[in-house]
Design an enzyme around this catalytic site. Sequence first.
Site, PDB file in Angstrom:
ATOM      1  N   ASP A  16       8.827   5.180   1.006  1.00  0.00           N
ATOM      2  CA  ASP A  16       8.124   4.231   0.298  1.00  0.00           C
ATOM      3  C   ASP A  16       6.410   3.683   1.184  1.00  0.00           C
ATOM      4  OD1 ASP A  16       7.515   1.569  -1.724  1.00  0.00           O
ATOM      5  OD2 ASP A  16       8.084   0.896   0.041  1.00  0.00           O
ATOM      6  N   ASP A  18       4.163   1.204   0.394  1.00  0.00           N
ATOM      7  CA  ASP A  18       3.532  -0.399   0.471  1.00  0.00           C
ATOM      8  C   ASP A  18       4.791  -0.728   1.657  1.00  0.00           C
ATOM      9  OD1 ASP A  18       1.497   0.186  -0.966  1.00  0.00           O
ATOM     10  OD2 ASP A  18       1.856  -0.867  -2.605  1.00  0.00           O
TER      11      ASP A  18
END
Length: 269
Positions: A16, A18
């Site tokens: 992922d 952020d």
Amino acid sequence: MTEYVSAALPSAAFFDLDRTLIAGSSAFALARAARSMKMMPTHELLRDAVAAATFKLRGDHDTGASDAARDRILGFVKGQRQDDLTALNEQVLPVLLGKIRPEARRLVDIHRYAGRSTYIVSAAPQEIVEPLAVSLGMTGGIGTVGEVVDGVYTGRLEGPFCYSEGKVTAITDLARWDGLDLSQCYAYSDSASDLPMLSAVGHPVAVNPDSKLERHARRHGWPVVIFSQQTKTVVRRTAAGVASAGLAAGTFAAGLELGTRRARRRWLR
């Protein structure tokens, strides 16, 4: 304990973006760059950036919240020229490279040396995600792909929205295309919104998890890791900083071309 032995079968590690691979939100970097290029009014950009960051922090993955986030992203690019969005990388990439967590960078290297492919998986636009992945020496990036007609975004998707269940669709499609064994793959995220992706692989890892993800990880015996090292949020104006910015600019064109080709291959076949 998670072991990072060499892969016996084709596998990958999915990161992922952020608050996992980078500290903070990529939406703010994109908003600042778009504001400087006068692509949208300041108040709209700030509103959307704050909404995107809040959405991720809440860990929402219900249909209504997901649809709202998708509409915000598509609304941002609708009517914009693809060339204008990709040009933002000259400002966005150096900022994001300065936010990479040192621990995450080491994990990417560990997986690469073990023979695994490495990917960023994010709801951010593919035009941003792919060049960032290439700049980090990763295999590629999987982001949200907007439909483009005559060089202009239509405001519609070309494939799934790369969030929550959409990430599962994306990595499953990639696994089928590249012959990956998801049971041998790893996935890293900080948010409960990524529970579908984490549950789809054999080696899920919670990184600085929100409370909901941490509870789920503890309950299911998933590794929980804390990235605590501080990162530079700005690339300093030194020889090293100039080199990093040069790397971002140099890999931008190759990354964009590769990302566009991969996106079309995934969604049009």
